[in-house]
Design an enzyme around this catalytic site. Structure first.
Site, PDB file in Angstrom:
ATOM      1  N   ASP A 176       7.381   9.410   0.910  1.00  0.00           N
ATOM      2  CA  ASP A 176       7.068   8.305   1.805  1.00  0.00           C
ATOM      3  C   ASP A 176       7.522   7.024   1.098  1.00  0.00           C
ATOM      4  O   ASP A 176       7.802   7.034  -0.110  1.00  0.00           O
ATOM      5  CB  ASP A 176       5.563   8.286   2.084  1.00  0.00           C
TER       6      ASP A 176
ATOM      7  N   ASP B 201       6.371   3.108   2.071  1.00  0.00           N
ATOM      8  CA  ASP B 201       5.317   2.090   1.943  1.00  0.00           C
ATOM      9  C   ASP B 201       4.042   2.714   1.389  1.00  0.00           C
ATOM     10  O   ASP B 201       3.527   3.683   1.939  1.00  0.00           O
ATOM     11  CB  ASP B 201       5.015   1.461   3.305  1.00  0.00           C
TER      12      ASP B 201
ATOM     13  N   ASP C  58       0.851   8.905   0.827  1.00  0.00           N
ATOM     14  CA  ASP C  58      -0.356   8.154   0.474  1.00  0.00           C
ATOM     15  C   ASP C  58      -1.418   8.136   1.556  1.00  0.00           C
ATOM     16  O   ASP C  58      -2.492   7.574   1.345  1.00  0.00           O
ATOM     17  CB  ASP C  58       0.006   6.703   0.117  1.00  0.00           C
TER      18      ASP C  58
END
Length: 224
Positions: free
Chosen positions: A8, A10, A171
């Protein structure tokens, strides 16, 4: 056999929250309001996306958010963000050295993000990371986005990998759910907006620092 690590963007590779919050606040300032969003207090909202930030700002200012106002400001938010995409954004410690170590160990690397593809490409270029990744799938690359499995599987395929020899590093619950849908193990970072609270999502592993990722991935996807 080739092993593939998909990241991922961000909240995983880079802390982009400062620039995202600034873009949302610029929309409210254009309407004559004081900036309602705080870069620290609303970090998690930033990683939920532009529309989520606009809704939160309107809730702070007016107690409620109208989707018409969110729709009105969203193009301006994207435009401001695109022009100021890397003013505050920083890579998390150890990212570059980790990517080098993984590449030297033979891992194929890719990115699967819910950031629009054009913005993700631009940011990765500005951060000096784009050449390290064999694939990059954004929110609008395919008709669907994470947590659908299709973008993640496409990132694996375009990187030259196989799903049964791949892993996702993310995240949020969106990443966890995408990995589950695709049948991949998932590593969630503990230095993102939720900290170690992501442990409740029961990923296959938690990552506290990028220095530990190569050894952790070797455990999840052993070398053939």
């Amino acid at each position: 056999m080739t092993r593939t690590a998909i990241f991922d963007l961000d909240g995983t590779l880079a802390d982009t929250s400062g620039d995202l919050i600034a873009a949302a606040n610029a929309c409210f300032e254009a309407d004559g309001h004081a900036p309602p969003l705080d870069p620290v207090a609303h970090m998690a909202v930033a990683f939920a996306g532009g529309r989520a930030m606009l809704r939160k700002g309107y809730q702070i200012l007016h107690g409620t958010a109208q989707e018409a106002d969110v729709d009105r400001h969203y193009p301006g938010l994207l435009a401001f963000y695109g022009e100021n995409i890397d003013r505050h954004t920083r890579l998390y410690p150890g990212v570059e050295a980790c990517l080098d170590d993984l590449a030297q160990a033979g891992w194929r690397l890719g990115v699967c993000t819910n950031k629009p593809e054009g913005l993700a490409e631009d940011l990765l270029q500005r951060l000096g990371l784009r050449s390290r990744f064999a694939s990059m799938i954004g929110a609008d690359t395919l008709p669907v986005r994470k947590p659908d499995a299709a973008p993640l599987l496409a990132a694996v395929e375009r990187a030259g990998g196989q799903a049964d020899r791949s892993v996702l590093i993310g995240d949020t619950i969106t990443d966890r759910d995408a990995a589950r849908a695709a049948g991949l193990p998932c590593v969630l970072v503990s230095f993102g907006p939720e900290g170690r609270a992501v442990e409740r999502l029961q990923p296959q592993a938690l990552l506290d620092h990028y220095d530990a990722l190569p050894a952790l991935l070797d455990q999840l996807v052993p070398a053939a």
